[in-house]
Design a protein around this motif. Structure first.
Motif, PDB file in Angstrom:
ATOM      1  N   GLN A 160      19.836 -31.373  19.560  1.00  0.00           N
ATOM      2  CA  GLN A 160      18.533 -31.897  20.007  1.00  0.00           C
ATOM      3  C   GLN A 160      18.652 -32.561  21.367  1.00  0.00           C
ATOM      4  O   GLN A 160      17.767 -32.443  22.222  1.00  0.00           O
ATOM      5  CB  GLN A 160      17.988 -32.886  18.971  1.00  0.00           C
ATOM      6  N   ASP A 161      19.780 -33.220  21.551  1.00  0.00           N
ATOM      7  CA  ASP A 161      20.069 -33.855  22.834  1.00  0.00           C
ATOM      8  C   ASP A 161      20.131 -32.817  23.947  1.00  0.00           C
ATOM      9  O   ASP A 161      19.529 -32.986  25.010  1.00  0.00           O
ATOM     10  CB  ASP A 161      21.423 -34.553  22.705  1.00  0.00           C
ATOM     11  N   LEU A 162      20.874 -31.750  23.670  1.00  0.00           N
ATOM     12  CA  LEU A 162      20.998 -30.662  24.649  1.00  0.00           C
ATOM     13  C   LEU A 162      19.629 -30.066  24.948  1.00  0.00           C
ATOM     14  O   LEU A 162      19.290 -29.753  26.090  1.00  0.00           O
ATOM     15  CB  LEU A 162      21.926 -29.563  24.116  1.00  0.00           C
TER      16      LEU A 162
ATOM     17  N   GLU B  60      29.329 -29.745  22.746  1.00  0.00           N
ATOM     18  CA  GLU B  60      29.093 -30.062  24.169  1.00  0.00           C
ATOM     19  C   GLU B  60      29.958 -29.166  25.037  1.00  0.00           C
ATOM     20  O   GLU B  60      29.496 -28.575  26.015  1.00  0.00           O
ATOM     21  CB  GLU B  60      29.447 -31.531  24.441  1.00  0.00           C
TER      22      GLU B  60
ATOM     23  N   GLU C 157      16.794 -31.474  24.851  1.00  0.00           N
ATOM     24  CA  GLU C 157      15.982 -32.361  25.665  1.00  0.00           C
ATOM     25  C   GLU C 157      16.349 -32.252  27.135  1.00  0.00           C
ATOM     26  O   GLU C 157      15.501 -32.303  28.015  1.00  0.00           O
ATOM     27  CB  GLU C 157      16.158 -33.798  25.190  1.00  0.00           C
ATOM     28  N   ARG C 158      17.664 -32.099  27.369  1.00  0.00           N
ATOM     29  CA  ARG C 158      18.150 -32.077  28.749  1.00  0.00           C
ATOM     30  C   ARG C 158      18.043 -30.699  29.401  1.00  0.00           C
ATOM     31  O   ARG C 158      17.974 -30.591  30.610  1.00  0.00           O
ATOM     32  CB  ARG C 158      19.596 -32.559  28.781  1.00  0.00           C
ATOM     33  N   HIS C 159      18.091 -29.648  28.577  1.00  0.00           N
ATOM     34  CA  HIS C 159      18.107 -28.300  29.167  1.00  0.00           C
ATOM     35  C   HIS C 159      16.987 -27.442  28.588  1.00  0.00           C
ATOM     36  O   HIS C 159      16.864 -27.318  27.377  1.00  0.00           O
ATOM     37  CB  HIS C 159      19.449 -27.610  28.889  1.00  0.00           C
TER      38      HIS C 159
ATOM     39  N   SER D 258      27.667 -22.003  29.466  1.00  0.00           N
ATOM     40  CA  SER D 258      26.691 -22.027  30.569  1.00  0.00           C
ATOM     41  C   SER D 258      27.351 -21.614  31.866  1.00  0.00           C
ATOM     42  O   SER D 258      26.788 -20.845  32.650  1.00  0.00           O
ATOM     43  CB  SER D 258      26.104 -23.424  30.751  1.00  0.00           C
TER      44      SER D 258
ATOM     45  N   LYS E  66       8.872 -24.777  22.430  1.00  0.00           N
ATOM     46  CA  LYS E  66       9.335 -24.266  23.725  1.00  0.00           C
ATOM     47  C   LYS E  66       8.642 -22.964  24.093  1.00  0.00           C
ATOM     48  O   LYS E  66       8.320 -22.751  25.247  1.00  0.00           O
ATOM     49  CB  LYS E  66      10.856 -24.082  23.688  1.00  0.00           C
TER      50      LYS E  66
ATOM     51  N   ARG F  26      28.903 -26.292  27.748  1.00  0.00           N
ATOM     52  CA  ARG F  26      29.317 -26.383  29.140  1.00  0.00           C
ATOM     53  C   ARG F  26      30.007 -25.084  29.570  1.00  0.00           C
ATOM     54  O   ARG F  26      29.631 -24.456  30.547  1.00  0.00           O
ATOM     55  CB  ARG F  26      30.247 -27.578  29.306  1.00  0.00           C
TER      56      ARG F  26
END
Ligand code: UDP
Ligand code: MG
Length: 318
Positions: free
Chosen positions: A54-56, A18, A58-60, A25, A311, A22
């Protein structure tokens, strides 16, 4: 706008991922004129790395991932990432924040200046065991003396490449990959940026001494056959000297008669020649083993899940 793919091999990096995303980015956003995308390669992690990725994703929209069916090693991770990148520029970097995201800007700058590639080089090995630095230095001396590719001491796998260079790297299809050597072998104009060694934030290095030793042997056998010649020369020297010794013993026994002395020298020669023989066949074995593995033509990695095609097809529709 030009595109940049960041290829990030990850093996059990759940603790830092994470934060890596961050910070990277943030660094990427400050560079204008480029669109950044992440390609995370989950190399058979046993922690929650895949879930976080996978979480990332989904969000980005900029996050892509490939997940391997087991641990195939960092080299396979780099290969998978490069193979799936479609961008103008491609960066390979570690997930543990040991490769400072702040270097992205000067790296891109270097490409704009006309370089094909820009790679980072550690100028200090702080935070690393002394013995490890020592062997690392020996390894670079050895490999540079034996091969015609120039490998830079302290070079890390943090590098930006043009599309042309990525294609060249992928065209080397060997299964046992040694990226440091491959990057050097394909050539192209490379700029080096220096940085101070950063200690790993969380988790631990996956390298044990034995793993590093194997990596070094792999690097040498992948790029030079000099050790084979070395073995032949050693054998030649040993047999020549034993022949001379034989001649000497023969003349001596004719002139002075035979006595029972000479056991030590016999034993020494026996051990010497035996040792050289075993070593030579060991060196030979390293190459035969490489050939054996390569002739199987096994895939470099096996993908279990990925969101790349999903994607990409979304992107094409847009
Ligand atoms: N890595 C990997 N597969 C492995 C070992 C490592 O993908 O089998 C990744 C790891 O997650 C990290 C990078 O390769 O992003 C560098 O690994 P590490 O930090 O352990 O190496 P070091 O920095 O000590 O050379
Ligand atoms: Mg590391």
């Amino acid at each position: 706008m030009k595109t940049v793919d960041l290829v990030v091999p990850c093996c059990n990096e759940g603790q830092v991922l994470e934060r890596f995303f961050r910070e990277t980015s943030e660094a990427a956003e400050s560079i204008s004129g480029y669109e950044f995308r992440f390609i995370f390669v989950d190399d058979g992690s046993t922690d929650d790395t895949l879930k976080i990725v996978q979480d990332l994703a989904e969000r980005h929209a900029c996050v892509r991932y490939i997940s391997f069916s087991r641990n195939f090693g960092k080299e396979a991770g780099i290969y998978a990432g490069l193979k799936n990148s479609r961008s103008d520029l491609t960066v390979v970097m570690d997930a543990d924040l040991q490769h400072p995201p702040a270097l992205l800007a000067p790296m891109i700058q270097a490409v704009e200046e006309g370089y094909d590639s820009c790679s980072a080089r550690r100028v200090s090995r702080e935070g690393e065991p002394m013995i490890r630095s020592f062997f690392a230095r020996c390894f670079y001396r050895l490999i540079n003396a034996m091969t015609d590719v120039d490998m830079v001491d302290g070079a890390v796998d943090y590098r930006i490449m043009t599309r042309q260079m990525v294609e060249a790297v992928l065209s080397l299809s060997e299964i046992q990959r040694f990226s440091k050597g491959i990057f050097a072998w394909v050539g192209f104009k490379t700029k080096w940026v220096e940085f101070k060694n950063v200690e790993r934030l969380e988790g631990e290095s996956k390298w044990s001494f034995w793993k590093l030793f194997k990596y070094a042997v792999e690097g040498i056998t992948a790029f030079t056959t000099v050790p084979l010649r070395f073995a032949s020369i050693l054998g030649l020297v040993a047999s020549l000297s034993s022949f001379l010794l034989m001649l000497y013993e023969f003349i001596k026994s004719v002139a002075y008669g035979v006595d029972v002395k000479g056991y030590p020298s016999t034993l020494i020669m026996l051990l010497l020649i035996g040792g050289i023989m075993i070593m030579s066949s060991g060196i030979l074995g390293e190459y035969v083993a490489r050939m054996y593995m390569e002739t199987k033509r096994r895939p470099i990695y096996i993908e279990k899940t990925s969101n790349i095609h999903i994607k990409d097809s979304l992107n094409n529709k847009m």
